[in-house]
Design a protein around this motif. Structure first.
Motif, short mmCIF file in Angstrom:
data_model
loop_
_atom_site.label_atom_id
_atom_site.label_comp_id
_atom_site.label_asym_id
_atom_site.label_seq_id
_atom_site.Cartn_x
_atom_site.Cartn_y
_atom_site.Cartn_z
N VAL B 47 0.84 -1.20 0.00
CA VAL B 47 0.00 0.00 0.00
C VAL B 47 0.88 1.25 0.00
O VAL B 47 1.63 1.50 0.93
N ASN B 48 0.81 1.96 -1.09
CA ASN B 48 1.50 3.24 -1.21
C ASN B 48 0.85 3.99 -2.36
O ASN B 48 1.43 4.16 -3.43
N PRO B 49 -0.39 4.43 -2.13
CA PRO B 49 -1.20 4.95 -3.25
C PRO B 49 -0.63 6.21 -3.90
O PRO B 49 -0.97 6.50 -5.03
N GLU B 50 0.24 6.92 -3.19
CA GLU B 50 0.75 8.17 -3.76
C GLU B 50 2.12 7.98 -4.41
O GLU B 50 2.77 8.96 -4.78
N ALA B 51 2.58 6.74 -4.55
CA ALA B 51 3.93 6.50 -5.08
C ALA B 51 4.04 6.85 -6.56
O ALA B 51 3.10 6.67 -7.32
N GLN B 52 5.22 7.34 -6.94
CA GLN B 52 5.54 7.54 -8.36
C GLN B 52 5.82 6.17 -8.97
O GLN B 52 6.58 5.39 -8.42
N VAL B 53 5.18 5.91 -10.12
CA VAL B 53 5.39 4.60 -10.75
C VAL B 53 5.61 4.74 -12.24
O VAL B 53 5.28 5.77 -12.84
N ASP B 54 6.17 3.69 -12.82
CA ASP B 54 6.34 3.65 -14.27
C ASP B 54 5.03 3.24 -14.94
O ASP B 54 4.64 3.79 -15.95
N ILE B 55 4.39 2.23 -14.35
CA ILE B 55 3.13 1.73 -14.94
C ILE B 55 2.06 1.67 -13.86
O ILE B 55 2.29 1.15 -12.76
N ARG B 73 -4.43 12.38 -9.10
CA ARG B 73 -3.13 12.15 -8.45
C ARG B 73 -2.46 10.91 -9.06
O ARG B 73 -1.25 10.88 -9.29
N VAL B 74 -3.26 9.88 -9.32
CA VAL B 74 -2.70 8.67 -9.95
C VAL B 74 -2.07 9.04 -11.29
O VAL B 74 -0.95 8.63 -11.60
N ARG B 75 -2.78 9.84 -12.06
CA ARG B 75 -2.26 10.26 -13.36
C ARG B 75 -0.94 11.01 -13.20
O ARG B 75 0.05 10.75 -13.89
N ALA B 76 -0.93 11.94 -12.25
CA ALA B 76 0.27 12.76 -12.06
C ALA B 76 1.46 11.91 -11.61
O ALA B 76 2.61 12.21 -11.93
N ASN B 77 1.16 10.81 -10.93
CA ASN B 77 2.23 9.98 -10.39
C ASN B 77 2.65 8.84 -11.29
O ASN B 77 3.52 8.06 -10.94
N SER B 78 1.99 8.71 -12.46
CA SER B 78 2.24 7.52 -13.29
C SER B 78 2.74 7.91 -14.67
O SER B 78 2.14 8.76 -15.33
N ASP B 79 3.82 7.26 -15.12
CA ASP B 79 4.30 7.50 -16.48
C ASP B 79 3.33 6.95 -17.51
O ASP B 79 3.08 7.58 -18.53
N PHE B 80 2.84 5.75 -17.25
CA PHE B 80 2.01 5.07 -18.24
C PHE B 80 0.78 4.51 -17.52
O PHE B 80 0.92 3.69 -16.61
N LEU B 81 -0.39 4.97 -17.93
CA LEU B 81 -1.61 4.59 -17.21
C LEU B 81 -2.45 3.65 -18.09
O LEU B 81 -2.81 4.00 -19.21
N VAL B 82 -2.71 2.48 -17.56
CA VAL B 82 -3.47 1.45 -18.30
C VAL B 82 -4.78 1.18 -17.57
O VAL B 82 -4.78 0.85 -16.38
N THR B 83 -5.90 1.33 -18.26
CA THR B 83 -7.17 0.92 -17.64
C THR B 83 -7.37 -0.56 -17.88
O THR B 83 -7.11 -1.08 -18.98
#
Lengths: 434, 263
Positions: B47-55, B73-83
């Motif tokens: 659990v680390n919902p605010e983490a910066q991630v690649d995917i 926030r998820v968008r801002a923290n994610s390089d590549f967002l997959v639904t």
């Protein structure tokens, strides 16, 4: 001096009972002043979508209430609608459905034991971490989970939101090759299931004895799954049709998910309630394996739920093999259904407990009204009761981290459809000096 | 030693079934753990919902104001967002309520921007933030998720599956349930990826993978009418799991009583 701990445990994401939830705990003078398990569910309004839909659309729609137990939703729905239309698909369909349901119990229980519950008792945050120390045990769990998925897919095409079940039977039943293949897979997992039961009984489970009322189906000839009368440890014995006369759902201000009560009191549904009420219906091999663990059932220790789950996995493996020993007829895969107006009730045992449905239809079989009471809603009041007792027994003077972990463990133990979210529990401890 | 790519799995309003595409991987779940660093995946533990991630994999639809803030926030923290799945990609079954709210839903619900922040509707992720890749299906399956992840780890975009369920039926030599049995099958307008699951079970596809490329819902709707379905039934065929996405939205709406195109 007032010794007040204000504990806020927030659960921002809840599964199935989706949305936002929190555990609000206030401790004053070493006593729990208030405790509320709060669930904010953005309403998905399933009962409303079902209105005006044809009866044949219901199994595919209700499956979507829960990705982990779609079979349960489909089975309660088809039972209710078939009773409403006065259709009996026959003994062979009943047997195939029981096999289908065995798959879901194996899958759901294995997932809960290994991915959600066991890390608590072994001191890990996740199954991935646990796998580094217990690789064989985790692999065994994943094999059993896969077995459950395979059985569901045999009859449903896929294990999540399976497409095989319909009112009147199944769209298609498996052929000989498929049956032989799954039999071999089940046989290969028998020892895993046996070993798992022994292993769960050996876990360092807290000894937390409480008084609670168990509610589960009971059936004269078998361990309950697809059908039976609703029984309680306090002597209740009713048909599914009478549910609403004894149980009521009520709203509490702190939760958008309804609570349920039996004559206004909390009660327990799920594996421990089932086993406590139905141990005598287990096949001898399962009963012996259970007795060999040294844990006596009925048990009033809620943490024995994980052992009950493992016992039900073994039962489902044994039951699946029994059903397939002389496979039920593959034809007809379904019987014709003539819709009519009326009200029908369905009640089956989802992995998490009693799942009750009621449908009203018009003459064409369109749904006029639907009502669904899922197990997690029924367990909510009991969970709050348990949290209070368990935390008091644990010791309210303990530090915030220990209290939080115990609260999380208690919640996860119910395998609520909020299991995944309870990993989110965040505790903010505020000590206020007057 | 190079750092492993960081992965997050976020959940919004959903049944949790699409996350099971990962949790049901079996042994491959442990392999996955060697390929990526899973920093946030509540159902699995981290659990680390605010983490910066690649995917970031995102399940579920947006239903509340807090969801809106969270997905941003998820968008801002994610390089590549997959639904992953119908809820995140198209709103899912719960988005049927968008059709039921208010009398004038047919004409105005779909494009009204003021509804975006409404608490009264279930919306797809793309209605709120940019999405880099959409995986369709209710639920997505293991193959789709693993293929996408593998491709992304190799630094390429996965090939989008857009062709019709009919093509999968043909390749698997399944008998056409629409032609031979008159079942109101949505296969001719539905995206493949499931392996033609329903027709191979002898039943009609109900469109859980969303619209295919070049989906002619008008013609199929008329075909359903020819099979004897009444307009309300035809509307409900298209207004199922992916009701909010075109051409399913219009394909169904035009059969709702009062719309002159149904005559």
């Amino acid at each position: 001096m007032t010794d007040q701990h204000e504990l806020r445990i927030r659960v921002p994401v809840l599964a199935r009972v989706e949305g936002e939830g929190a555990l609000d705990l206030t401790i004053r003078d070493r006593a729990i002043e208030s405790l509320q398990l709060r669930i904010y569910e953005p309403p998905r309004l399933f009962e409303k979508f079902l209105e005006e839909r044809g009866y044949h659309e219901v199994p595919d729609m209700v499956a979507r209430i829960c990705g982990i137990c779609p079979v349960a939703y489909q089975m309660s729905a088809v039972q209710a609608l078939e009773r409403l239309f006065g259709v009996d698909p026959g003994a062979h369909i009943r047997a195939w459905r029981r096999l289908f349901y065995c798959g879901e119990w194996i899958q759901s229980h294995s997932l809960h034991i290994h991915l959600l519950a066991a890390p608590d008792f072994l001191g890990f945050d996740s199954v991935m971490e646990m796998a580094k120390t217990y690789p064989a045990e985790v692999r065994r769990g994943l094999r059993l989970q896969a077995l459950g998925n395979d059985i569901i897919a045999l009859l449903g095409g896929r294990s999540v939101h399976p497409v095989g079940a319909c009112v009147g039977g199944f769209h298609k039943l498996p052929d000989k090759n498929e049956i032989n293949k799954i039999k071999a897979t089940i046989n290969a997992c028998y020892d895993d299931a046996l070993a798992l039961l022994e292993w769960t009984a050996g876990l360092a489970l807290p000894d937390d004895r409480q008084a609670f009322c168990c509610v589960a189906l009971q059936h004269a000839d078998e361990y309950p799954m697809n059908e039976g009368r609703i029984r309680s440890s306090a002597g209740l014995d009713i048909a599914a049709e009478a549910y609403e006369q004894h149980f009521e759902e009520f709203q509490v201000p702190h939760s958008t998910a309804l609570h349920a009560g039996l004559y206004g009191q909390p009660y327990l549904v799920g594996p421990l309630a089932r086993l406590n009420l139905n141990r005598q219906s287990l096949p001898p091999a399962v009963r012996q394996a259970l007795d060999a663990t040294g844990i006596a059932f009925p048990s009033d220790n809620m943490f024995h739920s994980i052992v009950a789950r493992a016992a039900e996995i073994l039962f489902a493996v044994v039951e699946a093999l029994r059903i397939l020993e002389d496979p039920p007829d593959p034809v007809p895969s379904r019987v014709e259904v003539s819709p009519r107006a009326g009200t029908g009730f369905g009640c089956t045992e989802a992995p998490r407990g009693l799942l009750w449905h009621r449908y009203e239809t018009d003459g064409q079989g369109r749904i006029r009204r639907a009502r669904i009471v899922p197990p997690t809603s029924q367990n909510q009041a009991r969970m709050e009761q348990d949290l209070k007792a368990s935390l008091e027994g644990f010791g309210l003077q303990r530090d915030a981290a220990a209290l939080r972990l115990r609260a999380e463990t208690v919640i996860r133990n119910y395998d609520p459809c909020i299991s995944c979210a309870t990993h989110f529990l965040r505790l903010n401890l505020q000590r206020r000096e007057p | 030693m190079t750092m492993k790519p960081r992965l997050a799995v976020h959940k919004f309003s959903s049944c949790d079934g699409c996350q099971l595409a990962l949790l049901n991987l079996g042994e491959a779940l442990l392999t996955l753990d060697g390929l990526v660093d899973t920093v946030h995946f509540a159902e699995a533990g981290p659990v680390n919902p605010e983490a910066q991630v690649d995917i970031a994999f995102v399940e579920g639809s947006i239903n509340t104001r807090e969801d809106v803030e969270r997905i941003r926030r998820v968008r801002a923290n994610s390089d590549f967002l997959v639904t992953i799945g119908a809820c995140a990609t198209a709103g899912g079954l719960q988005a049927l309520r968008n059709l039921a709210d208010g009398a004038g839903w047919l004409a105005d619900v779909y494009a009204r921007p003021g509804y975006i922040d409404s608490l009264d509707e279930a919306r797809a992720i793309r209605d709120h933030v940019k999405v880099d890749l959409e995986l369709w299906g209710c639920p997505v399956n293991r193959r789709q998720v693993v293929e996408a992840l593998r491709a992304l780890l190799f630094g390429v975009l996965p090939v989008e599956e857009k062709e019709k369920v009919c093509m999968e039926c043909k390749r698997r030599q399944a008998v056409c349930v629409l032609v031979t049995r008159g079942e109101p099958c949505l296969g001719p307008v539905t995206r493949g990826g499931c392996g033609a699951l329903c027709p191979r079970f002898g039943r009609d596809c109900y469109g859980c993978y969303g619209p295919s490329e070049a989906a002619n819902t008008d013609a199929l709707g008329r075909r359903f009418a020819g099979l004897g379905l009444v307009p309300a039934d035809i509307a409900r065929r298209f207004h199922g799991i992916n009701s909010q996405v075109e051409p399913f939205l219009t394909g169904g709406s035009q059969w709702v009583a009062g719309d002159d195109r149904s005559t």
